[in-house]
Design an enzyme around this catalytic site. Structure first.
Site, PDB file in Angstrom:
ATOM      1  N   ARG A 296     -14.798   4.223 -27.211  1.00 19.33           N
ATOM      2  CA  ARG A 296     -13.387   4.517 -27.472  1.00 19.33           C
ATOM      3  C   ARG A 296     -12.837   3.754 -28.678  1.00 19.33           C
ATOM      4  O   ARG A 296     -11.644   3.828 -28.965  1.00 19.33           O
ATOM      5  CB  ARG A 296     -12.532   4.337 -26.220  1.00 19.33           C
ATOM      6  N   LYS A 374      -7.232   1.631 -28.133  1.00 19.60           N
ATOM      7  CA  LYS A 374      -7.158   3.073 -27.865  1.00 19.60           C
ATOM      8  C   LYS A 374      -5.711   3.453 -27.506  1.00 19.60           C
ATOM      9  O   LYS A 374      -5.135   4.383 -28.066  1.00 19.60           O
ATOM     10  CB  LYS A 374      -8.126   3.398 -26.719  1.00 19.60           C
ATOM     11  N   PHE A 426      -7.438  12.160 -23.798  1.00 21.60           N
ATOM     12  CA  PHE A 426      -8.880  12.018 -23.523  1.00 21.60           C
ATOM     13  C   PHE A 426      -9.401  10.611 -23.845  1.00 21.60           C
ATOM     14  O   PHE A 426      -8.686   9.796 -24.382  1.00 21.60           O
ATOM     15  CB  PHE A 426      -9.728  13.138 -24.119  1.00 21.60           C
ATOM     16  N   GLU A 427     -10.622  10.381 -23.400  1.00 19.65           N
ATOM     17  CA  GLU A 427     -11.271   9.054 -23.489  1.00 19.65           C
ATOM     18  C   GLU A 427     -10.441   7.970 -22.806  1.00 19.65           C
ATOM     19  O   GLU A 427     -10.382   6.839 -23.272  1.00 19.65           O
ATOM     20  CB  GLU A 427     -11.608   8.706 -24.944  1.00 19.65           C
ATOM     21  N   GLY A 428      -9.757   8.337 -21.734  1.00 22.09           N
ATOM     22  CA  GLY A 428      -8.898   7.398 -20.995  1.00 22.09           C
ATOM     23  C   GLY A 428      -7.459   7.619 -21.389  1.00 22.09           C
ATOM     24  O   GLY A 428      -7.045   7.210 -22.482  1.00 22.09           O
TER      25      GLY A 428
END
Ligand SMILES: Cc1cc2nc3c(=O)[nH]c(=O)nc-3n(C[C@H](O)[C@H](O)[C@H](O)COP(=O)(O)OP(=O)(O)OC[C@H]3O[C@@H](n4cnc5c(N)ncnc54)[C@H](O)[C@@H]3O)c2cc1C
Length: 638
Positions: A296, A374, A426-428
């Site tokens: 991420r 992120k 996305f990606e958390g």
């Protein structure tokens, strides 16, 4: 009432699965972990990690090819048609863009993580769909987990293909398993002869899935028993798209990233050789989490790259466009947007470069820094696109094709906005990132003292916890009241930025105290007070961002670039206001009322307000196929 779906995991089960996959030990020090404990460990991130001049030389030929390619390609066409032409993909393959980090002995470019994320930043400044293609392959697709967890044989078998451009995808999400993997249904069972697993299930929103040759598929394997309790096991498998039973059911289309190769992939009795398990049975979720820890880091860098493009377009237009007798950039409302955009972009790039630098340096646990990077960069990046669109006015809302057709400069802000929104999901997602950070932020207190307030703890556990508390808190707590930041003139090496560093030091201690006070005040209830926890996380994120910006500005100043100081200074001034506001409202003056009202709204008690509209639920309910229980749309009040 919500529908209870017996196929879905209970809240406790979801937590157990997440806890089991969590890395409970720290593999190295972490500035952010210390920060949440009220300790300002500047030594962990200062001086700013140096870049390797030899790496820059090694990477130059690739960057030259990548730049030339990006300058030439037609990204409006990619967006308009929703397809990346095969010749573009082939050209990317030939320049090594699918194997940037793959070691040279396997045919990759063998470049560093920092070169990789720089490349993704450059790609994003031109074309988000291409970033999705390259980064789903290299950040979360097979090369990354293979590098971290693959055995020698797996590396020998797959790296050369991947380096040549065999596209890979990462398949975790399912219809019922979005941010909660405990709801996963895909299942792999061992064949009778023990040589294969038989994989069945469907994976949703799998980026690159419609074009991939190789998948990393997360699937349940038979439950294990831990302390007499059944525990769900999730295992990672390398799966070839060409194997019988692998099928692309549907290509998904989205608001932005129009050419993303994303789909619903079905696996029916797919025979996966046992040797295609990555790391070991039951390690799948851990692989996913660890892969994402570094994976991420691509997004923060690419968002910073995209933000630079927005900044460039905005500053040009702010000077070019004259309204009310002056360039719009001379009007204060527009000027402040350009100024904040520049300061925030600088801070975002500082966070990203710092975290990547720490990851590369090694012996440092970057999971909290990466999660903040992120969350923070995608949220700030989104605001930057929004401001860029506002500065461009109607032209910001107009498509690049339409601008071109009228003879105007086709700056694709409208596309950038559509492409950028998914970054917060996305990606958390932002919420899941905050929960993840909060969990780690309270971890030390949790381990030390939780048994004292846990009604399930035994007398022995409570006694042990009391011993730990007496050992830790009498020294730790008083020390959170005094520190360097109270002494005028400290952090003098930071010059104009020293006052910000003193602020960061003081407020780091204040944050440590505030988290401790919240634990004492709310006890186990703190876990449910997401808004309180999220404010603590946001304060931590601001303090990390301030420190990263100042440390980088200081590094740049020592290299003769003192322009960055003004950017860091402005960023810190704004961040300080945000930190102070967050502390002022730490417990939320109306959190409880807000929650109650939300529950009442969801029960339909305020549905009277919705009169006079055409319901978005009606049409959608008629059209949606009841393929899955959770697909049923429920009207408010059900
Ligand atoms: C374009 C695109 C590409 C993708 N690529 C991939 C891929 O390559 N591989 C893959 O496996 N997946 C992929 N995904 C899936 C993506 O990672 C998920 O969308 C994401 O994990 C969120 O899941 P969800 O959408 O089901 O949201 P949900 O989990 O249903 O969440 C809905 C909302 O509730 C919030 N929420 C959920 N739980 C909580 C909680 N406990 N507390 C507070 N808030 C909560 C979430 O933050 C979100 O805002 C992709 C998705 C898209 C749209």
């Amino acid at each position: 009432m919500p529908h209870a779906n017996p196929a879905l995991a209970s809240e406790q089960e979801a937590r157990d699965v997440a806890e089991a996959a969590r890395e409970s030990e720290w593999s190295g020090p972490s500035f952010v972990r210390e920060l949440f404990l009220g300790r300002f460990r500047l030594d962990l991130i200062h001086p700013f990690p140096a870049t390797d001049p030899e790496e820059a030389v090694r990477a130059r030929p690739f960057f030259e090819k990548l730049r030339a390619f990006l300058e030439r390609i037609d990204s409006d066409m990619i967006d308009r048609t929703g397809e990346i032409p095969e010749e573009y993909v082939q050209e990317l393959r030939e320049m090594g863009a699918f194997g940037i980090k793959i070691p040279t002995e396997y045919g990759g470019l063998g470049l560093s993580y920092s070169s990789y994320v720089k490349a993704m930043a450059m790609v994003t400044s031109k074309d988000g769909s291409l970033t999705a293609l390259l980064s789903a392959h290299q950040s979360i697709g097979l090369p990354q987990p293979l590098k971290l967890f693959g055995d020698d044989e797996q590396k020998r078998r797959y790296f050369p293909r991947l380096a040549k451009g065999a596209i890979s995808a990462f398949a975790l999400t399912e219809v019922d398993a979005g941010s909660d993997p405990a709801n996963m249904h895909a299942m792999a069972t061992l064949s009778d002869d023990g040589t294969h697993y038989i994989l069945n299930g469907e994976k949703l929103w799998c980026t690159n899935g419609t074009r991939a040759e190789l998948f990393v598929v997360m699937a349940r394997t038979p439950d294990s028993v831990v302390h007499g309790k059944q525990r769900k096991q999730i295992t990672a498998f390398i799966v070839e798209a060409s194997w019988p039973g692998v099928e692309v059911v549907h290509r998904c289309r989205f608001m932005g990233l129009k050419a993303i190769e994303n789909g619903l992939i079905r696996f029916t009795n797919v025979r996966v050789p046992r040797e295609n398990i990555l790391w070991g049975e039951g390690k799948g979720l851990k692989i996913a989490l660890i892969t994402l820890n570094t994976g991420r880091l691509t997004l923060p860098a690419s968002v910073a790259g995209g933000s630079k493009a927005m900044l460039q377009a905005s500053r040009w237009w702010a000077m070019e466009r004259v309204q009310w007798g002056a360039p719009i950039g001379k009007h204060e409302a527009v000027a402040q947007k350009v100024g904040m955009m520049a300061a925030n972009t600088f801070a975002m790039e500082s966070i990203s470069e710092l975290t990547v630098g720490l990851a590369e340096r090694g012996h440092y646990d970057i999971r909290l820094e990466a999660a903040i990077a992120k969350m923070y960069n995608t949220e700030h990046g989104w605001r930057i696109v929004d401001d860029a669109l506002q500065i461009r006015g109607g032209r910001g809302y107009e498509t690049a094709d339409s601008l071109r057709a009228r003879g105007e400069r086709p700056i694709p802000i409208e596309r950038a906005m559509r492409d950028a929104r998914i970054n917060l999901i996305f990606e958390g997602s932002s919420e899941i990132m905050r929960l993840f950070i909060a969990r780690e932020a309270v971890d030390h207190h949790f381990k030390t003292a939780f048994a004292l307030v846990d009604k399930h703890a035994s007398r022995g556990e409570k006694t042990a916890a009391f011993g730990r508390v007496m050992k830790f808190y009498p020294a730790w707590y008083p020390a959170r009241w005094v520190g360097k930041g109270q002494v005028p003139g400290t952090f003098g090496e930071f010059g104009r930025l020293a006052a910000h560093m003193r602020f960061a030091e003081r407020h780091t201690r204040k944050l440590g105290r505030a988290i401790f006070h919240a634990m004492v005040r709310l006890g186990p209830k703190l876990e449910r007070r997401q808004l309180v926890l999220f404010r603590a996380v946001d304060i931590g994120a601001e303090l990390f961002a301030m420190t990263a910006a100042c440390v980088r500005a200081r590094m740049l100043a020592t290299q003769g670039n003192d322009k960055a100081t003004a950017l860091a200074d402005l960023f810190c001034r704004a961040a300080r206001v945000r930190v102070e506001r967050l502390f002022e409202d730490f417990y939320g003056r109306y959190d409880a009322q807000l929650y109650q009202l939300a529950q009442s709204v969801m029960r339909g008690e305020q549905a009277w307000m919705e009169e006079g509209i055409i319901s978005p639920l009606e049409d959608a309910a008629e059209e949606s196929a009841p393929a899955h229980p959770s697909n049923h749309l429920t009207t408010v009040g059900d």
